[in-house]
Write a protein that holds these residues in place. Structure first.
Motif, mmCIF file in Angstrom:
data_model
loop_
_atom_site.group_PDB
_atom_site.id
_atom_site.type_symbol
_atom_site.label_atom_id
_atom_site.label_comp_id
_atom_site.label_asym_id
_atom_site.label_seq_id
_atom_site.Cartn_x
_atom_site.Cartn_y
_atom_site.Cartn_z
ATOM 1 N N GLY A 1 16.748 -8.007 3.778
ATOM 2 C CA GLY A 1 16.283 -8.531 5.267
ATOM 3 C C GLY A 1 15.313 -7.029 5.295
ATOM 4 O O GLY A 1 15.507 -6.222 4.943
ATOM 5 N N ARG A 2 14.169 -6.606 6.384
ATOM 6 C CA ARG A 2 13.315 -5.519 6.674
ATOM 7 C C ARG A 2 14.066 -5.042 7.526
ATOM 8 O O ARG A 2 14.240 -5.226 8.361
ATOM 9 N N ILE A 3 13.599 -3.502 7.225
ATOM 10 C CA ILE A 3 14.452 -2.855 8.026
ATOM 11 C C ILE A 3 13.124 -1.621 8.844
ATOM 12 O O ILE A 3 12.466 -1.375 7.916
ATOM 13 N N GLY A 4 13.003 -1.625 10.362
ATOM 14 C CA GLY A 4 12.165 -0.931 10.258
ATOM 15 C C GLY A 4 10.890 -1.801 10.786
ATOM 16 O O GLY A 4 10.334 -2.931 10.296
ATOM 17 N N MET A 5 9.294 -0.673 11.682
ATOM 18 C CA MET A 5 8.207 -1.899 11.774
ATOM 19 C C MET A 5 7.490 -0.454 11.553
ATOM 20 O O MET A 5 6.553 -0.220 12.666
ATOM 21 N N PRO A 6 6.938 -0.234 10.071
ATOM 22 C CA PRO A 6 6.259 1.038 9.937
ATOM 23 C C PRO A 6 5.299 0.207 10.355
ATOM 24 O O PRO A 6 4.780 -0.960 10.207
ATOM 25 N N LYS A 7 3.739 1.256 10.577
ATOM 26 C CA LYS A 7 2.570 0.550 10.333
ATOM 27 C C LYS A 7 2.574 0.893 8.722
ATOM 28 O O LYS A 7 3.091 1.034 8.126
ATOM 29 N N ILE A 8 1.443 -0.589 8.696
ATOM 30 C CA ILE A 8 0.868 -0.528 7.436
ATOM 31 C C ILE A 8 -0.750 -0.723 7.303
ATOM 32 O O ILE A 8 -1.276 -0.641 8.207
ATOM 33 N N LEU A 9 -1.314 0.141 6.464
ATOM 34 C CA LEU A 9 -2.708 0.487 6.167
ATOM 35 C C LEU A 9 -2.127 -0.622 4.480
ATOM 36 O O LEU A 9 -2.311 -0.029 3.599
ATOM 37 N N MET A 10 -4.089 -1.186 4.672
ATOM 38 C CA MET A 10 -3.620 -1.934 3.531
ATOM 39 C C MET A 10 -5.007 -2.636 3.046
ATOM 40 O O MET A 10 -6.070 -2.684 3.936
ATOM 41 N N LEU A 11 -5.368 -1.621 1.693
ATOM 42 C CA LEU A 11 -6.483 -1.545 1.032
ATOM 43 C C LEU A 11 -6.983 -3.089 0.361
ATOM 44 O O LEU A 11 -5.606 -2.827 -0.717
ATOM 45 N N HIS A 12 -7.401 -4.046 0.008
ATOM 46 C CA HIS A 12 -7.949 -4.749 -0.681
ATOM 47 C C HIS A 12 -9.341 -4.380 -0.955
ATOM 48 O O HIS A 12 -10.358 -4.653 -0.439
ATOM 49 N N GLY A 13 -9.444 -5.078 -3.068
ATOM 50 C CA GLY A 13 -10.314 -4.586 -4.095
ATOM 51 C C GLY A 13 -11.329 -6.297 -3.736
ATOM 52 O O GLY A 13 -10.234 -6.634 -3.869
ATOM 53 N N THR A 14 -12.322 -6.435 -3.473
ATOM 54 C CA THR A 14 -12.883 -7.601 -2.546
ATOM 55 C C THR A 14 -12.860 -8.181 -5.204
ATOM 56 O O THR A 14 -12.712 -9.648 -5.170
ATOM 57 N N GLN A 15 -13.020 -7.305 -6.133
ATOM 58 C CA GLN A 15 -12.534 -8.177 -7.417
ATOM 59 C C GLN A 15 -11.768 -7.584 -8.018
ATOM 60 O O GLN A 15 -11.491 -8.044 -9.135
ATOM 61 N N ASP A 16 -10.603 -7.515 -7.072
ATOM 62 C CA ASP A 16 -8.905 -7.371 -7.956
ATOM 63 C C ASP A 16 -8.302 -9.074 -8.577
ATOM 64 O O ASP A 16 -8.508 -9.598 -7.691
ATOM 65 N N ARG A 17 -8.107 -8.355 -9.548
ATOM 66 C CA ARG A 17 -8.317 -9.098 -10.925
ATOM 67 C C ARG A 17 -6.356 -9.888 -10.802
ATOM 68 O O ARG A 17 -5.924 -10.294 -11.577
ATOM 69 N N VAL A 18 -5.169 -8.555 -9.891
ATOM 70 C CA VAL A 18 -4.113 -8.537 -10.158
ATOM 71 C C VAL A 18 -3.644 -9.309 -8.543
ATOM 72 O O VAL A 18 -2.842 -10.365 -9.456
ATOM 73 N N PHE A 19 -3.787 -9.774 -7.661
ATOM 74 C CA PHE A 19 -3.787 -9.804 -6.339
ATOM 75 C C PHE A 19 -4.973 -10.208 -6.187
ATOM 76 O O PHE A 19 -5.952 -9.921 -5.452
ATOM 77 N N GLY A 20 -5.518 -11.884 -5.315
ATOM 78 C CA GLY A 20 -6.145 -12.416 -5.268
ATOM 79 C C GLY A 20 -6.468 -11.507 -4.086
ATOM 80 O O GLY A 20 -5.734 -11.672 -3.508
ATOM 81 N N VAL A 21 -7.941 -11.384 -3.823
ATOM 82 C CA VAL A 21 -8.593 -11.140 -2.485
ATOM 83 C C VAL A 21 -7.645 -12.365 -1.814
ATOM 84 O O VAL A 21 -7.009 -11.348 -0.076
ATOM 85 N N ARG A 22 -8.286 -13.294 -1.353
ATOM 86 C CA ARG A 22 -7.748 -14.309 -0.519
ATOM 87 C C ARG A 22 -6.237 -14.660 -0.059
ATOM 88 O O ARG A 22 -5.988 -14.673 0.613
ATOM 89 N N SER A 23 -5.465 -14.591 -1.311
ATOM 90 C CA SER A 23 -4.180 -14.341 -1.201
ATOM 91 C C SER A 23 -3.307 -14.016 -0.162
ATOM 92 O O SER A 23 -2.415 -14.226 0.668
ATOM 93 N N CYS A 24 -4.305 -12.326 -0.454
ATOM 94 C CA CYS A 24 -3.326 -11.250 0.287
ATOM 95 C C CYS A 24 -3.825 -11.252 1.934
ATOM 96 O O CYS A 24 -2.685 -11.606 2.848
#
Length: 65
Positions: A1-24
């Motif tokens: 389960g999840r513990i806590g509610m931290p703020k999240i900064l998510m940066l994502h490159g449009t040319q990311d070949r590891v994790f597709g930007v649309r999937s994220c």
């Protein structure tokens, strides 16, 4: 389960070949938002790495908490 509610900064490159930007954006981001997380999402033109231009924003985000 999840513990806590931290703020999240998510940066994502449009040319990311590891994790597709649309999937994220279409799967991960909405799931975190539905779970009540405070998320700042930044999409940038680039691959699966953070460039020096994003370092100041990341440091401000960390310092805000």
């Amino acid at each position: 389960g999840r513990i806590g509610m931290p703020k999240i900064l998510m940066l994502h490159g449009t040319q990311d070949r590891v994790f597709g930007v649309r999937s994220c954006v279409n799967l991960l981001l909405p799931d975190l938002q539905r779970s009540g997380y405070d998320i700042e999402y930044i999409e940038f033109d680039g691959p699966h790495r953070i460039s020096d231009e994003h370092t100041p924003r990341i440091l401000r985000f960390v310092a805000e908490d």
